[in-house]
Enzyme design. Sequence first.
Site, PDB file in Angstrom:
ATOM      1  N   HIS A  74       0.806  -1.229   0.000  1.00  0.00           N
ATOM      2  CA  HIS A  74       0.000   0.000   0.000  1.00  0.00           C
ATOM      3  C   HIS A  74       0.835   1.272   0.000  1.00  0.00           C
ATOM      4  CE1 HIS A  74      -3.342  -2.562   0.239  1.00  0.00           C
ATOM      5  NE2 HIS A  74      -3.592  -2.562   1.532  1.00  0.00           N
ATOM      6  N   HIS A 144     -10.201   1.670   0.471  1.00  0.00           N
ATOM      7  CA  HIS A 144     -10.146   0.416   1.224  1.00  0.00           C
ATOM      8  C   HIS A 144     -11.363   0.215   2.128  1.00  0.00           C
ATOM      9  CE1 HIS A 144      -8.251  -3.012   3.118  1.00  0.00           C
ATOM     10  NE2 HIS A 144      -7.166  -2.834   2.431  1.00  0.00           N
ATOM     11  N   GLU A 268     -11.956  -3.321  -3.621  1.00  0.00           N
ATOM     12  CA  GLU A 268     -10.955  -2.284  -3.914  1.00  0.00           C
ATOM     13  C   GLU A 268     -10.704  -2.187  -5.422  1.00  0.00           C
ATOM     14  OE1 GLU A 268      -7.427  -3.026  -1.473  1.00  0.00           O
ATOM     15  OE2 GLU A 268      -8.703  -4.226  -0.174  1.00  0.00           O
TER      16      GLU A 268
HETATM   17  C1  G6D Z   1      -3.875  -7.798   4.571  1.00  0.00           C
HETATM   18  O1  G6D Z   1      -3.520  -8.967   2.515  1.00  0.00           O
HETATM   19  C2  G6D Z   1      -4.373  -8.054   3.163  1.00  0.00           C
HETATM   20  C3  G6D Z   1      -4.400  -6.785   2.358  1.00  0.00           C
HETATM   21  O2  G6D Z   1      -4.993  -7.028   1.080  1.00  0.00           O
HETATM   22  C4  G6D Z   1      -5.207  -5.753   3.112  1.00  0.00           C
HETATM   23  O3  G6D Z   1      -5.196  -4.541   2.377  1.00  0.00           O
HETATM   24  C5  G6D Z   1      -4.585  -5.532   4.488  1.00  0.00           C
HETATM   25  O4  G6D Z   1      -4.589  -6.755   5.206  1.00  0.00           O
HETATM   26  C6  G6D Z   1      -5.406  -4.523   5.294  1.00  0.00           C
HETATM   27  O5  G6D Z   1      -2.509  -7.476   4.529  1.00  0.00           O
END
Ligand code: G6D
Length: 303
Positions: A74, A144, A268
Site C-alpha cells: 500500500h 479500502h 478495492e
Molecule cells: C492484509 O492482505 C491483506 C491486504 O490485502 C489488506 O489490504 C490488508 O490486510 C489490510 O494485509
Amino acid sequence: MEFILTNKNAMSVTVDTHGCLIKEIIFDGHNMIQEPPYSAAVIGRIAGRISYAEFFLNGVRYELPKNENENCLHGNHEFDRQAEWEGHMEDNKVILTYDSPDGSNGFPGNVSTTVTYSLDDNNTLRIDYYATTDKDTIFNLTNHAYFNLNDDNNTPITNHILTGDAKYYIPLLSDLTPEGYVEKTVGSIFDIREGKLLKDVVESTNSQIVLAGNGYDHALVFGESKVASLYSPETGRKVTMETDYPCFVCYSGNQMKGDMKHCGICLEAQLLPDAINHDGFGEIELTPGEPYKHFVAYRFSRD
Ligand code: G6D
C-alpha cells in the site's frame, strides 16, 4: 477536518481529510462500512503489494520501504497515514488534494492528486481520482472501505452474496504477491458470476482461499462489464460497484482481529496489482502530460 455529503433520501457520507477517508456511510439508517481501524481510506501511491519492494522504470531501479514479507504494501501507507490532505466542499462534492514529493517512499516524481467524493439522489457515492506527475512514475489508487450490510457491524459478512462479471482471478504466492498470471474463474470458488455466498468462500478448502487466511484477498479481473455487487438477504441491503478500473481486489477481512474476523469485505477497484513487475498486467505508469483519471461508484439500495 470532516465534511458531510447528504441527499434527498436522508443518506449521508462523512469524509475526513486525514487519510482522505470515508468515515461513515449512513444508508437505511445503518453505517454500511466498518469503523476504524478498518478505515475506508484512500490507498496510494500504489495499492497492494510491490514484489520485493522494488521495480525498474526506464532502466532505473527503485527501492521501496519493505514490510515483514520483504514487499512494499500500500505504498508504505503514504496516502492513508502520512499524507496531509487539503479539503473543501463545492456543489455538494468534497474535493481533497495532496502533493506527494519526488522520492516520497521511494517513488519518483512530484505527484499532485485530487480525490473527489460526490453523492447523488440515486444513493450513489462516486469517487473520482485525478493525478499528474512531472516525471515518469507508477500509480494505482483505491479506496479500502470494509463493507458490512448487517444491522450489527460486529456480525461477519459470511451471510452476504457477492456477484460480479469477474472473468479471471490472480493467484497469489505465499507472501500474497501475484504469481504473475491470470486464471479463469469459471467453475471455481472465484466464479461469482451467478453470485457466491461468502460463507462458502471462507469455509472453502481451495488452496488459494486457505493461503489468503480463509477468504478472498485476490484481484478479480472484470470481463465485459466492470460491475460487482454485494447483497445481504437478511437485511435486503445491497451495494453495487461500477468502475472504469480493470479489476477489484476483494478482501474478505481475513486478517481482521479476533471476533472481528470476516466482519467486513473490501471491494478495492484498481489497476492490476504489482503490474510493473508482471508483463501482461497492463499499464500502471503515470507520465507527464498523461493525467491519471479513474472512478469508482458505489450505489446503495434496499429490497
Ligand atoms: C492484509 O492482505 C491483506 C491486504 O490485502 C489488506 O489490504 C490488508 O490486510 C489490510 O494485509
